[in-house]
Write an enzyme that holds these catalytic residues in place. Structure first.
Site, PDB file in Angstrom:
ATOM      1  N   GLN A 128       9.694 -23.430   9.718  1.00 48.30           N
ATOM      2  CA  GLN A 128       9.350 -24.760   8.903  1.00 48.30           C
ATOM      3  C   GLN A 128       9.424 -26.064   9.683  1.00 48.30           C
ATOM      4  OE1 GLN A 128      12.719 -25.681   6.485  1.00 48.30           O
ATOM      5  NE2 GLN A 128      11.294 -25.817   4.464  1.00 48.30           N
ATOM      6  N   SER A 131      11.746 -31.560   8.662  1.00 45.71           N
ATOM      7  CA  SER A 131      12.537 -32.490   9.311  1.00 45.71           C
ATOM      8  C   SER A 131      11.962 -33.111  10.672  1.00 45.71           C
ATOM      9  CB  SER A 131      13.864 -32.155   9.515  1.00 45.71           C
ATOM     10  OG  SER A 131      14.508 -31.565   8.316  1.00 45.71           O
ATOM     11  N   GLU A 246      13.670 -22.899  -3.652  1.00 40.10           N
ATOM     12  CA  GLU A 246      14.747 -22.352  -2.922  1.00 40.10           C
ATOM     13  C   GLU A 246      15.901 -22.496  -3.610  1.00 40.10           C
ATOM     14  OE1 GLU A 246      15.006 -25.379   0.135  1.00 40.10           O
ATOM     15  OE2 GLU A 246      16.313 -24.009   1.509  1.00 40.10           O
ATOM     16  N   SER A 381      22.652 -32.120   2.368  1.00 42.22           N
ATOM     17  CA  SER A 381      24.388 -32.194   2.468  1.00 42.22           C
ATOM     18  C   SER A 381      24.787 -32.445   1.386  1.00 42.22           C
ATOM     19  CB  SER A 381      24.388 -33.575   3.547  1.00 42.22           C
ATOM     20  OG  SER A 381      24.243 -34.855   2.622  1.00 42.22           O
ATOM     21  N   GLU A 383      26.849 -34.953   0.397  1.00 40.71           N
ATOM     22  CA  GLU A 383      26.483 -36.251  -0.221  1.00 40.71           C
ATOM     23  C   GLU A 383      25.210 -36.485  -0.899  1.00 40.71           C
ATOM     24  OE1 GLU A 383      27.380 -35.534   2.972  1.00 40.71           O
ATOM     25  OE2 GLU A 383      29.718 -36.305   3.038  1.00 40.71           O
TER      26      GLU A 383
END
Lengths: 402, 392, 402, 392
Positions: A128, A131, A246, A381, A383
């Site tokens: 993938q 990022s 997902e 994450s 957060e």
């Protein structure tokens, strides 16, 4: 409300159990038991993929016309629980559970015909390319650029954290095709052969010494327009869809946790000091209760209407909690083994280190603990999850679900 | 009462940190861990030249008569750089046994340690120990000319690099009797000693030492066996305290690294540190650091005090520093995001060092239980100030 | 470094101990032991004030010329530890430790002569008029307004959280005298008689049923200019100074915690199930270790140069930790007593409820736990402290103290 | 498997919450706690009219045959409003004992309960119980015409308001024998029964019941004594589960209150919720709530399942709901700042209710230990799905 499976579901479970008992080779099982990285090592997951493919079980949740079995969410759930319970490897989720739904939803007929069968057979192995350095949680800021030149996109840029890119022959890629307007609007989704000229894969060694992720450099890589998914500028929408898919992985979190718990229970049983230690038993009970909670939350989602998106608040809650619980389980595992855990075996994959299974089990404890730290980082994450949850709560004027 | 560094101590701290920042940065450490023996030896010689290797020894033994505080300052600097050389096994453990129990002639080894010629280790732990210091199954039998040692020592820090080994062995009594333990000073190349060396999680080195019919001279025995258990207990506490000082140095560095990272890394258009959640997390890390720093100092000052104060302080420190270190290291990795779990940045290595710290010389749980025992046995009263310790 | 007291300091401690042993009446001690609110109840703290005054010990840290003893920080520290250890009440800190330093620093000679002796004797009892509805942590936003008319300020507004205002005859007040410019610049400090016309004190009942704090309404209250402290507009500076003074209360946190720990230890000893419970003992050990840490941090401050302000980072750390540790101690106290703690005695002050001391000790457990929640709220909430600490760290480029 | 509310259940939930929001807001509750008996009686009658008081009874007993889920929905609504009337002591405890063990003639009391004429309580706990359900020191001695009861019951919820008391007493055996316990249905005004009523932290009511030579008829005994312990154990679990459902309702309200407060309260020029630390804290509270809600549902569905699943589920719920509730209540108070600790707002009262919750029918620690025992005794396997429960 009631929680019990129906008789036919229980029968399905028993069938899965017997399949696993007869079809999972012991060497794969033993290798999977000491798997330390986030994904299962390619050598064992691929071998298992071939066995499943031979039994028509490589992608049981796909529609039957594409080689799946059309299982219900509960059947999928049972399958996951049972495969983890049997210490089977989990085959690459990226292709099966992320690329395939995207192709099914957005791909052309040609793309489906080209890629789905090879994905199913294991001939194609996917990574993938989303990022980038500087664009992780903040995906909209991605910079990897593609310029359309005749019938090809010419791609230049850098991608980061490509899991198993060094085993992959295909990559699903997000690129920037427009620099103006909202950053989200200028993103396009391509699929790229990893054998294309101009692609370089650089390994990244992670905390436990594994080579699992990579940095991928793209230097004037030419991608035919026929390998674009959807339209130019659809990338953001596709990424969002993928995120929603997902989220709906029934049993993923629970099955993982129950498997880790099982290993922990075994380690505690082997060790008299740990067995008699009220603080260890207390930690184990807390992990088990936390897992019960995660499972209840997952079981509730099995009845959800997949078309009714809640903005991911339940998935975020499950992801957040499961990550933290898994980390805590591995911390306990380190405590249980104590200073015996400290010897470091650097050979990877660990199962090929030429040690006995018992030794490998001990040697896996700290690497697994270290690798578990990524749980609260990757895949959104903690957060980021809290941000999603907070947003949901405000959107609902502070009213939690009943 | 005086809990501040003197001007000399401040200078010592500054110079130690400066030296290591210049000469032992993370890339040097990575080279050493990857097997660059030359770089490691060079560092060790420099440690000797700086006077660190003989720091706590008397002048007569070739040392500098440094205080507990002085030693803690050097350990702190070593921890900030995550130095992997066996400073603690050599100076705090092996040499300390000789200092505490050695005769004048045995103490001659110390001058060699101070000069950097000799590394040492302390081989006490066995597979059946499980945190109980009195468990010694290794046997020492008196033979005509000396002793014969038989047994296996596990997780001996620096055991693969040591030139001289201080090994405990049972001279008499039951396997877990506090009486009847002897300490022996043994050279590494003695016949019958097999050393199986390996690496720990953080790249430091340890070994399993198997003694098979190892014959040593009579004068290898360190001190009287009646006092040996006290020596072992003191060395255990000194080791735990030294590890605390060392890791506290690492934690300070870890906070600085994390602060630097979140100050430059931009997400959603602004540096991470501008997110209040990140800002407060860093503040919590600093609070945990301050707690660790303060209690590590308590353990340092306790080392020259009474046995009971020492045990209380060391156990309090090992618990609190352990918990703080884990919190700080976990958060440092978390705030670094994906970069925190790569081997490119040092932050992952600090987490490994913290993991090792929490498993050596007593886990937080084991020390908490020792603290509980002292507390419930009345070794200290929770209503008394720590500063009242002297007349308890 | 070394931690031991000198022989003369130990002798000082022993003298304090014998003074307390002979001078603290048993009924005050018993009342103090079951004090549940943040401050000691007025009836016991005032009685103890009179005893201390008679012995010249009402304000031992003041300079000798004003009736103090000029004690060193270590002596003050020992005094605090010992008074808490002896279960003595603590006399009102607001007058002694906050108003007095402000008068000494900023007051006129007349103001000093008028107020210091009466503060010392206990004739004057003070409350603090700083916070308002809507201006707590954010003090600069205060609205209570004063307009100068000839030789008087005419004050109108509302103050909130005035501790013991209903026992006070004087209040130190922050008012807004200018509405333009930086909000901080328009604040002035006044001292006001609580008998002034236009002052109304309205009780606020808090979570454990105590009447300790109040709301104070000021309606055309006339305050002579001679009762202004410093100049018009000095209020913010004075408040900052007061904050710095408040920080330097050597031993305050440790002594409180050790006293709470002592009560907890006693309760555990009385209760066989708790005594034998490894989890209770573990919690106790953690509290004790946490207290050791707070004490080390406080002991370090004793050598600090009071003129070298570190922006309050150490005081913030101590405040933050001590608050949390105290709350945890009270949570354990509830666990130790179990469901026996549940009976509610609503009479206040509790010590006057006409029950036996043993009963009162049990009845105090839950109210004390409930009241302990304010620890992380008042005097700068935990969130405010973290903000101060974060600011300090950034100011020091991420470099913590060595 | 079905973990969603049916349409009817959704309607029940909506109407119950709506009724209590309108008729039992915080000011009504404060009046009742301050002694307004009239308001309390009025509420009770309305509960009867709404069918809540007979909800779980059979039609023959004057009830509505509501499921465990139905009951949990009403409990949730009662908890959202922190209703102080003795619903749980009456419907979940006292009446349940009669449902489980009563004869047809004894069950006649249920219709009166359903009608709101009679309140009940369950007097089992004694000062020596300490969490052990088998401890019963209170004695029941057979006399010619019936039984004589002698002993003291402590912390009897609703004991001061109950018209009928179900009391456990030892008919035979040792003080902590599971065999030989009897349950007796006794009216409040019987001779020799002294009721010392008091308030708990949250304003609800409990009592100490002293039985001095209390003579009861033979037919006051509920069911066979061999089965009584199972009944007591089941009632204990039902009580704990009911408390979970009740407090989860309160937690949801508490989050809404807190969200409302931080959305309007301005500090440093913006609403508190615009501070990321506050925003994330609220998210953490919601996560804790979701955990509590989910596991409370697990305990609800377990009540009609096997004994072992029930015990596992109830203990898991009591632990997790307890921890979540404490976290949420503490944070709710914290985010309200000073206002959170006044009696003006309801938030302080919710914290008190949470405090009571964690001390009644097993503390989190006691339930964790029961869960541990079940786990280590193999009553369940950690690798099995909760949904496998039926054939274990």
């Amino acid at each position: 409300m009631n929680i019990e499976l129906s008789p036919s579901e229980l029968e399905f479970r028993d069938n899965v159990r017997s399949f696993l008992a007869t079809s999972l080779p012991e060497e794969l099982r033993n290798a999977a038991i000491v798997n330390i990285s986030a994904l299962f090592e390619y050598d064992i997951s691929h071998a298992w993929h071939e066995i499943l493919y031979a039994h028509g079980l490589a992608a049981p949740s796909w529609p039957e016309e594409y080689g799946g079995k059309g299982w219900t969410a509960i059947q999928e759930y049972i399958w996951r629980i049972e495969t983890w319970r049997a210490s089977a490897p989990v085959i690459s989720q990226l292709g099966m559970r992320l690329v395939a739904p995207i192709l099914l939803q957005f791909g052309t007929e040609d793309q489906k015909r080209e890629f789905l069968p090879r994905l199913l057979s294991g001939e194609h192995y996917w990574c993938q390319g989303f990022s980038e350095p500087g664009a992780g949680s903040d995906l909209a800021s991605l910079k990897c650029a593609a310029v359309l030149e005749e019938d090809c996109y010419v791609v230049n840029g850098t991608k980061l954290w490509q899991t198993h890119a060094h085993y992959s022959n295909w990559m699903i890629l997000l690129v920037r095709t427009k620099d103006t307007g909202k950053p989200q609007d200028g993103i396009t989704c391509l699929i790229v052969s990893m054998e294309s000229a101009g692609i370089a894969v650089q390994p990244i060694k992670t905390i436990a010494g594994d080579h699992e992720v990579n940095q991928v450099f793209l230097d004037d890589v030419r991608v035919p327009v026929s390998q674009r998914i959807g339209q130019d500028g659809d990338g953001w929408m596709i990424a969002k869809h993928l995120l929603a898919v997902e989220r709906a992985s029934p049993g993923n979190a629970t099955a993982r946790l129950r498997a880790q718990l099982t290993i922990l229970v075994e380690n505690i049983h082997k060790n008299k000091a740990a067995r008699d230690d009220p603080f260890i038993i207390q930690r184990l009970a807390n992990h088990s209760i936390d897992t019960d909670v995660v499972e209840m939350l997952e079981l509730e989602t099995l009845q959800n209407d997949p078309h009714q998106d809640d903005g991911g608040v339940v998935a975020s809650t499950i992801k957040l909690r499961a990550s933290i619980v898994e980390q805590a389980i591995h911390e306990t595992a380190v405590m249980v083994l104590g200073d015996e855990a400290l010897e470091w075996e650097s050979k990877r994959p660990l199962h090929a280190a030429g040690r006995s299974l018992d030794e490998l089990k001990d040697l896996a404890v700290i690497p697994r603990y270290l690798n578990s730290r990524v749980r609260t980082i990757f895949g959104g994450s903690t957060e980021v999850q809290l941000g999603i949850i907070a947003k949901w709560l405000s959107h609902h004027q502070g009213q939690a679900r009943l | 009462m005086n809990l501040k560094y003197s001007t000399e101590q401040q200078l010592l701290a500054d110079s130690a940190h400066r030296f290591l920042t210049t000469n032992y940065d993370f890339s040097v450490r990575q080279k050493i861990v990857a097997g660059d023996i030359h770089a490691s030896e060079k560092s060790w010689i420099r440690f000797a030249e700086l006077g660190w290797l003989g720091l706590p020894f008397t002048e007569a033994d070739g040392g500098f008569e440094g205080s507990e505080t002085d030693l803690s300052i050097v350990l702190n600097a070593l921890g900030a750089a995550l130095v992997v050389e066996p400073y603690i096994p050599t100076v705090v453990l092996g040499a300390r046994a000789v200092m505490l129990a050695g005769t004048e002639s045995q103490r001659q080894v110390l001058a060699h340690v101070a000069a950097g010629d000799i590394k040492m280790c302390f081989a006490h732990n066995e597979s059946k120990s499980n945190g109980d210091l009195s468990v010694v199954e290794t046997k020492a039998t008196q033979k005509d000319k000396g002793w014969e040692i038989e047994g296996t020592k596990t997780i001996v820090l620096g055991g693969g690099e040591a030139d001289y080994i201080v090994v405990s062995a049972r001279v008499s009594g039951e396997i877990n009797s506090k009486n009847g333990i002897g300490l022996f000073l043994v050279p590494k190349n003695i016949k019958g000693l097999e050393i199986k060396s390996y690496y720990l999680t953080d790249g430091s080195q340890a070994a399993t030492l198997s003694f098979r019919d190892v014959s040593v001279e009579k004068d290898c025995l360190l001190g009287a066996t009646e006092k040996t258990f006290d020596v072992i207990e003191e060395i255990f506490d000194r080791a735990a305290s030294a590890l605390c000082s060392y890791i506290v140095g690492g934690l300070r560095k870890l906070i600085a690294e994390t602060h630097g990272y979140v100050s430059t890394r931009v997400q959603f258009g602004r540096p991470l540190i501008k997110f209040q959640v990140i800002e407060h997390r860093l503040a919590e890390m600093l609070v945990a650091y301050e707690e660790a720093r303060a209690i590590a100092n308590f353990s340092t000052v306790s080392l020259s005090s009474s046995r009971q104060l020492r045990m209380r302080a060391v156990s309090a420190a090992k618990v609190k520093v352990g918990d703080s270190a884990k919190f700080i290291a976990h958060q440092a990795v978390q705030l670094h995001g994906g970069m925190g779990v790569t081997e490119e940045l040092s932050v992952a290595t600090y987490l490994k060092a913290v993991t090792v710290f929490n498993l050596l010389y007593g886990t937080p749980d084991q020390h908490r239980r020792r603290y509980e025992r002292l507390m419930t046995n009345g070794a200290f009263a929770t209503h008394d100030s720590l500063a009242y310790s002297i007349d308890q």
